[in-house]
Design a protein around this motif. Structure first.
Motif: not given
Length: 606
Positions: A41, A44, A147, A150-151, A153, A274, A278, A281
């Protein structure tokens, strides 16, 4: 996963123990995989901080600090990734140390009814899969949901896109597994058959050349290899279609994630940082699936090989069972209703054979070719297990002693000498030093056995005496020399049971005299001696005779009694009122058979 692979059948305990011994490697590899996937991560988070904090504010100090943190995190990621790969490699090496010898031992114990010469290759498939990328892909696969979370989020729309893409990829992976598994199994079986055929032809190369079978043998091998490569190509092509589709879908999804994130950023729903995050991720979420598809053939082959090993160990469960230590045998042999039938044969090779031989007695076994004499010799020597009946040494069944412990008391000279690559001394001593026997002790025992066999002077006349090196199958000796060295090997450590299968087939007059002295000497010290012979000279002084026909005992008893029965049963000559004088079956054969070179591999005679 480890629990599902643990075999539970009797005899497979070594496999389970080896896997359990590697449990710590698997646990730590899983822990390191968790840390590695968390550290993935880092790019990212770094991009989000750069675009959301550094670029708007021009904060150089902030850029410097987050860059240092990112570099340290990526260094930790690289180190942990190297460590988990090293752990899995060590797990493979531990499996090799614990199981390679046991696999070979189980292969040696297999009978003709269930040969498996590819077992060590199957084990290498398992070891290679454990130490390769396949296991790491399995450790990474459970982190796909992290993951995906996280997407979500970042934005629910990006999460939905990733979820749909992930489901599509999993579907393609499932279709790939369903479509390629039968193809891979067929390819593996075809390859094993082709390799086995090649090994068989290579082992009989001299016979193939002498009989003019080179072109036909090559044509057969090429045809088998063509089928094997075609099956393998079919499996690879099937898997390649799915791999290409998965790669295409992943690239489309990454681009779609960038476009969707840009749209959401324009609307103000997410930050500019982001947008790149994105795509990264989503790529990490689907990467384990893509990797699994790529390594799936090797994983399927490893699972198939593991099942083969499990069947091998369960089928040879008696090899490592605990046995009570028995006293040294004296040499009383009891054959009780022994029957043997080889696979794919119509008639049994032995049918309810029974007799008893006391210590110090010599037994000659005669009969026509195909009567089962050699099969009987193999059974008595412990080289072949009967399907019915029992062989006892001093009242104990052969299975009551561990294989090598039993062989210590049995001297066996097969039809073909079957010497091995190594020195003559090592061949006579049965390579005892490899099992920890003192070199000086092995040397003394080897020389003593050679003297008992009357081969000492013959060996000393060789260029390097007992240290003369032989090639595979004893290349470097004539057929007669190889047979006398093999006789010395049979006499090594003064066994209490001696089994000699046509021991004089390649001997000259001097060699036959030495053989006779060796037989009488073994009997004089109390060994029971079984002699299979076509030539009658070596049977002139045996105590008992056993005549076989069609796998059954036709006559058995003291030599003179059996000879008298054979004379009485012989057909009358024309013009004679009484039975014509008859010779033992051994004397009715050709006086000698011309043997092939000593390098000829063992043949499967009956």
């Amino acid at each position: 996963m480890l629990k599902n692979l643990l075999p539970s059948k009797p005899g497979t305990e070594p496999l389970a123990e080896a896997l359990k011994a590697c449990k710590s490697h698997f646990v730590w590899a899983a822990v390191f995989s968790a840390l590695v996937n968390l550290l993935y991560l880092t790019p990212t988070l770094y991009m989000m901080q750069v675009y959301d904090r550094v670029v708007p504010t021009g904060g150089i100090l902030t850029l410097t600090l987050i860059t240092i943190v990112a570099v340290l995190a990526l260094a930790a990621l690289a180190g942990l990734d190297w460590l988990r790969g090293r752990l899995m490699l060590r797990a493979g090496l531990r499996l090799d140390r614990m199981l390679s010898g046991k696999v070979l031992q189980r292969v040696m114990d297999l009978q003709a009814k269930s040969p498996n010469t590819q077992a060590l290759r199957e084990f290498d498939n398992v070891r290679g899969a454990i130490g390769g990328q396949g296991m790491l892909a399995l450790f990474d696969a459970p982190w796909t949901p992290i993951y995906l979370l996280c997407c979500f989020l970042l934005h629910p729309a990006i999460g939905v896109l990733t979820l749909i893409g992930g489901i599509t990829l999993f579907t393609l992976a499932w279709l790939n597994e369903r479509d390629t598994r039968p193809r891979l199994n067929k390819a593996i079986q075809s390859q094993n058959s082709a390799y086995a055929a090649q090994e068989g032809i290579a082992g009989q190369a001299e016979v193939v050349r002498a009989l003019g079978m080179r072109q036909s043998s090559i044509a057969r091998q090429v045809e088998q290899r063509r089928h094997a490569t075609a099956a393998q190509a079919d499996a690879q092509l099937a898997g390649g279609r799915y791999s290409g589709a998965i790669k295409f879908l992943r690239l489309v999804m990454q681009s779609a994630a960038l476009g969707l994130a840009a749209y959401l950023a324009v609307k103000g729903d997410i930050s500019q940082g982001s947008i790149i995050a994105s795509s990264v991720l989503l790529s990490r979420a689907v990467a384990p699936v893509e990797l699994l598809v790529g390594v799936w053939p090797s994983l399927v082959q490893a699972v198939t090989s593991w099942k083969t090993l499990t069947e091998l160990f369960s089928g040879t469960a008696a090899v490592e069972r605990e046995r009570t230590a028995l006293p040294d045998p004296k040499g009383r042999l009891q054959v009780e209703g022994v029957s043997v039938k080889f696979p794919d044969t119509e008639n049994p090779q032995l049918r309810s054979v029974a007799f008893v031989l006391k210590p110090g007695e010599t037994l000659g076994v005669v009969g026509a070719s195909g009567s089962g004499k050699t099969t009987l010799a193999r059974v008595i020597a412990g080289a072949l297990k009967p399907q019915a009946g029992a062989i006892r040494l001093d009242g104990a069944e052969y299975e009551a002693r561990e294989g090598d412990e039993l062989a210590r008391w049995i001297g066996y000279l097969p039809q073909v000498p079957s010497l091995f690559a190594g020195s003559i001394k090592d061949n006579i001593s049965r390579f005892a030093t490899a099992t920890g026997v003192d070199q000086e002790t092995a040397d003394r025992s080897a020389v003593k056995a050679a003297m008992q066999a009357g081969a000492h002077d013959l060996i000393l006349r060789l260029p390097q005496g007992y240290d003369t090196m032989l090639g595979p199958f004893g290349q470097g000796l004539s057929a007669g020399q190889a047979q006398r060295v093999a006789l010395a090997r049979a006499l090594y450590n003064e066994p209490v049971l001696l089994v000699l299968d046509e021991p004089n087939s390649n001997l000259d007059q001097e060699g036959e005299a030495a053989l006779m002295q060796a037989i009488l000497g073994a009997a004089a010290r109390g060994a029971a001696v079984v002699i299979i012979a076509h030539r009658a000279g070596v049977l002139a002084r045996v105590d008992r005779l056993l005549m076989m026909r069609d796998g059954m005992v036709q006559m058995e008893g003291p030599r003179e009694e059996v000879l008298e029965k054979m004379r009485a049963a012989a057909p009358r000559a024309p013009g004679q009122p009484g039975p014509a004088p008859a010779q033992p079956q051994a004397q009715q054969q050709a006086p000698a058979r011309v043997a092939g070179p000593a390098a000829q591999p063992p043949r499967n005679s009956q």
